[in-house]
Every structure is written in structure tokens, then in C-alpha cells.
Motif scaffolding. Structure first.
Motif, PDB file in Angstrom:
ATOM      1  N   PHE A 163      42.423  40.558  43.215  1.00  0.00           N
ATOM      2  CA  PHE A 163      42.002  40.549  41.863  1.00  0.00           C
ATOM      3  C   PHE A 163      42.500  41.609  41.007  1.00  0.00           C
ATOM      4  CE2 PHE A 163      38.638  42.371  44.827  1.00  0.00           C
ATOM      5  CZ  PHE A 163      39.008  43.887  44.508  1.00  0.00           C
ATOM      6  N   MET A 192      41.383  35.665  44.033  1.00  0.00           N
ATOM      7  CA  MET A 192      40.475  35.785  43.249  1.00  0.00           C
ATOM      8  C   MET A 192      41.182  36.502  41.852  1.00  0.00           C
ATOM      9  SD  MET A 192      36.975  37.231  45.544  1.00  0.00           S
ATOM     10  CE  MET A 192      36.090  36.500  44.104  1.00  0.00           C
ATOM     11  N   ARG A 193      42.077  35.949  41.291  1.00  0.00           N
ATOM     12  CA  ARG A 193      42.783  36.485  40.528  1.00  0.00           C
ATOM     13  C   ARG A 193      42.286  35.931  39.054  1.00  0.00           C
ATOM     14  NH1 ARG A 193      48.668  34.984  42.405  1.00  0.00           N
ATOM     15  NH2 ARG A 193      47.591  33.172  43.347  1.00  0.00           N
ATOM     16  N   PRO A 194      41.980  36.681  38.263  1.00  0.00           N
ATOM     17  CA  PRO A 194      41.258  36.057  36.933  1.00  0.00           C
ATOM     18  C   PRO A 194      42.299  34.964  36.081  1.00  0.00           C
ATOM     19  CG  PRO A 194      42.019  38.297  36.627  1.00  0.00           C
ATOM     20  CD  PRO A 194      42.225  37.884  38.188  1.00  0.00           C
ATOM     21  N   GLN A 210      36.310  33.744  35.348  1.00  0.00           N
ATOM     22  CA  GLN A 210      36.459  35.103  35.881  1.00  0.00           C
ATOM     23  C   GLN A 210      35.211  35.882  35.192  1.00  0.00           C
ATOM     24  OE1 GLN A 210      39.188  34.334  33.725  1.00  0.00           O
ATOM     25  NE2 GLN A 210      37.642  34.678  32.006  1.00  0.00           N
ATOM     26  N   GLY A 225      38.238  36.831  39.413  1.00  0.00           N
ATOM     27  CA  GLY A 225      38.045  35.453  39.471  1.00  0.00           C
ATOM     28  C   GLY A 225      37.445  34.728  40.395  1.00  0.00           C
ATOM     29  N   TYR A 226      36.844  33.689  40.090  1.00  0.00           N
ATOM     30  CA  TYR A 226      35.940  32.747  40.930  1.00  0.00           C
ATOM     31  C   TYR A 226      36.540  31.349  41.084  1.00  0.00           C
ATOM     32  CZ  TYR A 226      33.111  32.595  36.983  1.00  0.00           C
ATOM     33  OH  TYR A 226      32.654  32.538  35.804  1.00  0.00           O
ATOM     34  N   ARG A 286      30.437  30.886  40.377  1.00  0.00           N
ATOM     35  CA  ARG A 286      29.783  32.002  39.674  1.00  0.00           C
ATOM     36  C   ARG A 286      28.527  32.587  40.444  1.00  0.00           C
ATOM     37  NH1 ARG A 286      30.104  35.772  35.053  1.00  0.00           N
ATOM     38  NH2 ARG A 286      28.226  36.853  35.211  1.00  0.00           N
TER      39      ARG A 286
END
Length: 472
Positions: A426, A113-115, A401, A446-447, A377
């Protein structure tokens, strides 16, 4: 209990139980992941087609597709266009080193979930292969020589037409230059500004962490300017001593704010008074979900705004393809800087992107991606509610994100470290602040590079971490 011996296609044995506490997709995902880790599914092993495995297990094909996509994003599986889904050649190698504490950076998180990361599993491999091979077969002998430093004329024309049509940019082929992504574009601009006598570049705080080093490396001074719910605080810009300002007006990174109309007007008025340049980073302007995206700032004042964009969010960061749309006064100087930097961007990739844009495949991919990110999202919003997480998602629904604020008493830096130990990746907002606040109470989540099922799993795990308390 549903057992699979796969009646058609590659033979694998899996068992699912509708009576179990875990949902069927969790069971299937865990079973496949464990089979790869244990070596029961060897690297290079082909998996059953999604419809075959779904029929054998008595579950929906959509469930199997989502599980395959999640494990592909995690690196356990790989999708080969036209050939099916296979166990990744690197899967067991990566897994065998998970206990090596001295090399944690080499391992992909379980829940990424890293932006700022798009869906890497959905890169349009088939379309890209087609346009790249077309570019190769259609390239003349002259196309295989040194590329033009400003970019191939065919791509410059295609990008200019695309930006004019979709982002409201006042672009021509002559004013559009091709570069190796946003970072190189910013570096070329900073070097050009420094040669013209500039000394200081204002930039949003918080913002992407690599911008200030790029500015300093070019011999300029970065000046942080705060951001609020209306975007860049224009009133905080000094009347003297600033030659340019770098901003993300369509979707501020990482707060998600949109530069309000009165701020847009004020920023352009400030630039006009100062004779300054506005550097517009439109990094994800195509991905607004609740309404049509705001047009580019550059379209309102093309003589004082330089527009930057790239394929890093629309296709993949690995391509290293970007563009600048600049006033005519900057064109020759930027082309010179680009020539000195690398003699020009790889020609075949430029020709491939030009064909992808002109054929309509680029637009189709963006529309599909917009739908996917909207659903992801919404999945994040639903998971936050379902698992009763004390998170408030801020900013407009757009991009890949969002900023999530925490209640008092919770520190985002500590939470990020604890989540990482559980496989959730994240960021804390402090990573993006030039002058970090203490205590930090915002996460940047992040998604883009995770499935809806993966999002739900990650938020469930995060809820357990937060429930355990700050010292867990």
C-alpha cells in the motif's frame, strides 16, 4: 483431518485440519500456494472445479471460490472462462526470482492493497470476448481504415447517453471525444489550453502523482491547492493567474472527501469570474456504497467544466479507453491534438465498448463490481477492528481505496517500507503530495484487487508489524 484426492476431475492431494489454529481458508490458500511454488502443481495444470474440491475437503464452495480468486489475484492461478482454473504459466517463474533483491519491482506482492487498482481477476473476459468478436464480425471495410481522431461515432453516442443517464453529465455525441485513458485526456487538454494562452493549472494536493508532470510537459505551471474534509479548498484559489483547475469532486483522491455543495457553488462562481475552466476527473463516480453517488459537476455548468472519465476502474486499466465531454469551443482543437498524438484510438476496441454499453452488459458489470467493492470495504473496516489496528479510515465509503490516518508517533513512510518487506503493498500519503508533510501519518490503502480473506490476512500481518515496534 480432511484429505482430498479429488474424486472427480484433476487429481491433487491436499490436507486440512479443523483442529489447527489457522482457519481452513488460510490452510487451503497456503497449501495451494506452496504446491505451486514447489512445482507439485506445474504451470498449465488444471485445478479441480470449486464444487469438486469443496466436496472432497468437506468445506463450503464459497471458501474454495474465495481462495481461487485470491490466488488468481496474486498471479499463482488463472481463470479461463468456460474452462476452469489453472496454474498460471508465470507462477513458478515469478516465484523463482523472489530472492533476487536487484529486481524487486518485477514481483507481485502477496497482498496487493495498492490504491486505485480494481479487481483485475473480475474483468468480464467472457462478455468482452463476445462484444469484441461481435465488433470484429460486424465491422465493415470502412471501419478497418484509420479511425476518426475524435472517436467512433457509435461509441461517442453510447458514452454520451450512458454519462447523461448515470452521472448527470450534459453530454452529446458531438461534445464527447474518445481518448486513450485519463492521462492522455489530461495531456490533450493541457496542450489545448496552452495553445489558447493558458499558463497555470491549479490542482488538488494531495492527488495523483503523475498529473503535475503531465501539466508541466505541456508547458503549463501546476499550482497545488490544499484539500480538507469538504474537498478542494476553493478559497485558496487565487483571483488571478490561474486558467484551469483540476479536481475530483465526487470522491477526492486520495482523501475520499466529497466536494461539499457550498464548495461546488463557490468553484463554479470562481471559474465564471475568472473565465477559467474546471477539469473534472470522475475516476470512480460509479462506486459510492452508502448512498447514490453525487452527480457530476459538469451537469451544473457544461460551458465551463470539462469532464474526464475512463474504463480504468470500471473494467481494467489495460484497455486504455477514456473520454472527454467538452464545451463546443474546445472540440476541434482537441480533435486536432488527438490526431497529432496517435491518429485516433483503436477502432475495434471502441466498437466493442459501444456494444457492451448499449447491450446493458456494462451496467450489469458495474452493479456487480459495486457490490463486490462494498463488501471488500466492509471487510477492511472489520479487519481493522478485529486486529485492533490504530487506523482511522476517512472519507466516504466509495471507490477502491481509502485514506487511513495513524496516531502520533507512527510514520507512514517507514510503515510502508516495513509492510512491503512482509509482502503487503500500500502507499504512504507522501507519494501523492506535491509538498510532503513530515512526519507523514496517513496510509492510502486499496481494497479493490484483493479478496476479503486476503484483506483479513494482510491486516493481521500489519498488526504484527505495528506491534513489533518502529524499529522492527
Amino acid at each position: 483431518m480432511a484429505d482430498s484426492g479429488t474424486s472427480f476431475g484433476p487429481e491433487i492431494l491436499l490436507s486440512l485440519s479443523p483442529q489447527a489454529d489457522a482457519p481452513l481458508w488460510v490452510q487451503l490458500e497456503s497449501a495451494l500456494r506452496d504446491a505451486v511454488r514447489s512445482g507439485h502443481l506445474a504451470p498449465g495444470q488444471r485445478l479441480p472445479a470449486s464444487r469438486v474440491l469443496a466436496a472432497d475437503l468437506g468445506v463450503s464452495r464459497r471458501l474454495v471460490v474465495d481462495v481461487y480468486e485470491q490466488l488468481t489475484a496474486e498471479g499463482y492461478l488463472t481463470a479461463r472462462p468456460g474452462s476452469g482454473t489453472w496454474v498460471s504459466d508465470l507462477a513458478t517463474q515469478a516465484d523463482s526470482g523472489r530472492a533476487a533483491a536487484d529486481r524487486p519491482e518485477t514481483h507481485a506482492p502477496r497482498w496487493d492493497m495498492r490504491p486505485g487498482v480494481p479487481s483485475l481477476a473480475h474483468f468480464p473476459r467472457r462478455q468482452w470476448r463476445r462484444v469484441w468478436l461481435s465488433a470484429l464480425s460486424g465491422a465493415g471495410d470502412a471501419d478497418l481504415g484509420y479511425p476518426h481522431a475524435g472517436g467512433d461515432p457509435r461509441l461517442r453516442e453510447a458514452v454520451a447517453a450512458y454519462l447523461t443517464r448515470t452521472r448527470g453529465v450534459a453530454a452529446t455525441a458531438e461534445s464527447t471525444l474518445i481518448c486513450a485513458g485519463f492521462t492522455q485526456g489530461l495531456d490533450l487538454l493541457c496542450r489545448t489550453l496552452r495553445a489558447r494562452g493558458a499558463t497555470t493549472v491549479a490542482l488538488e494536493d494531495p492527488g495523483l502523482p503523475h498529473r503535475a508532470p503531465v501539466i508541466r510537459r505541456a508547458g503549463l505551471t501546476p499550482l497545488p491547492i490544499p484539500v480538507d474534509a469538504d474537498g478542494l479548498v476553493v478559497d485558496a484559489l487565487p483571483d488571478r493567474g490561474v486558467d484551469a483547475v483540476l479536481t475530483t469532486p465526487a470522491h477526492q483522491f486520495p482523501t475520499g472527501a466529497v466536494l461539499a455543495p457550498h464548495r461546488r457553488e463557490a468553484l463554479l462562481a470562481w471559474a465564471g469570474r475568472r473565465g477559467a475552466v474546471v477539469l473534472e476527473d470522475d475516476y470512480d463516480g460509479e462506486f459510492r456504497f452508502d448512498r447514490r453517488a453525487i452527480g457530476a459537476l459538469q451537469g451544473l455548468a457544461p460551458d465551463c467544466v470539462i469532464y474526464l472519465g475512463s474504463t480504468s476502474k470500471t473494467l481494467a486499466p489495460a484497455l486504455r479507453l477514456g473520454w472527454l465531454v467538452t464545451p463546443s469551443a474546445f472540440v476541434e482543437a482537441l480533435i486536432t491534438e488527438k490526431f497529432l498524438a496517435d491518429h485516433g484510438t483503436a477502432a475495434l476496441e471502441q466498437l466493442a465498448l459501444a456494444e457492451m454499453i448499449t447491450s446493458g452488459a456494462y451496467d450489469r458489470h458495474i452493479r456487480q463490481s459495486r457490490t463486490r467493492y462494498k463488501l471488500q470495504r466492509e471487510a477492511l473496516e472489520a479487519a481493522v477492528r478485529r486486529h485492533h489496528l490504530p487506523l482511522r479510515l476517512t472519507g466516504v465509503p466509495a471507490g477502491v481505496q481509502t485514506l487511513a490516518t495513524l496516531p502520533k508517533g507512527l510514520d507512514s513512510d517507514s510503515l510502508v517500507r516495513r509492510a512491503a518487506a512482509m509482502g503487503i503493498a500500500f502507499d504512504s500519503v507522501t507519494r501523492y503530495q506535491l509538498a510532503p508533510d513530515r512526519p507523514a501519518r496517513s496510509l492510502v490503502i486499496g481494497y479493490g484487487n484483493i479478496t476479503p480473506h486476503g484483506i483479513d490476512q494482510a491486516m493481521a500481518a500489519l498488526a504484527r508489524i505495528m506491534k513489533a515496534g518502529p524499529t522492527a
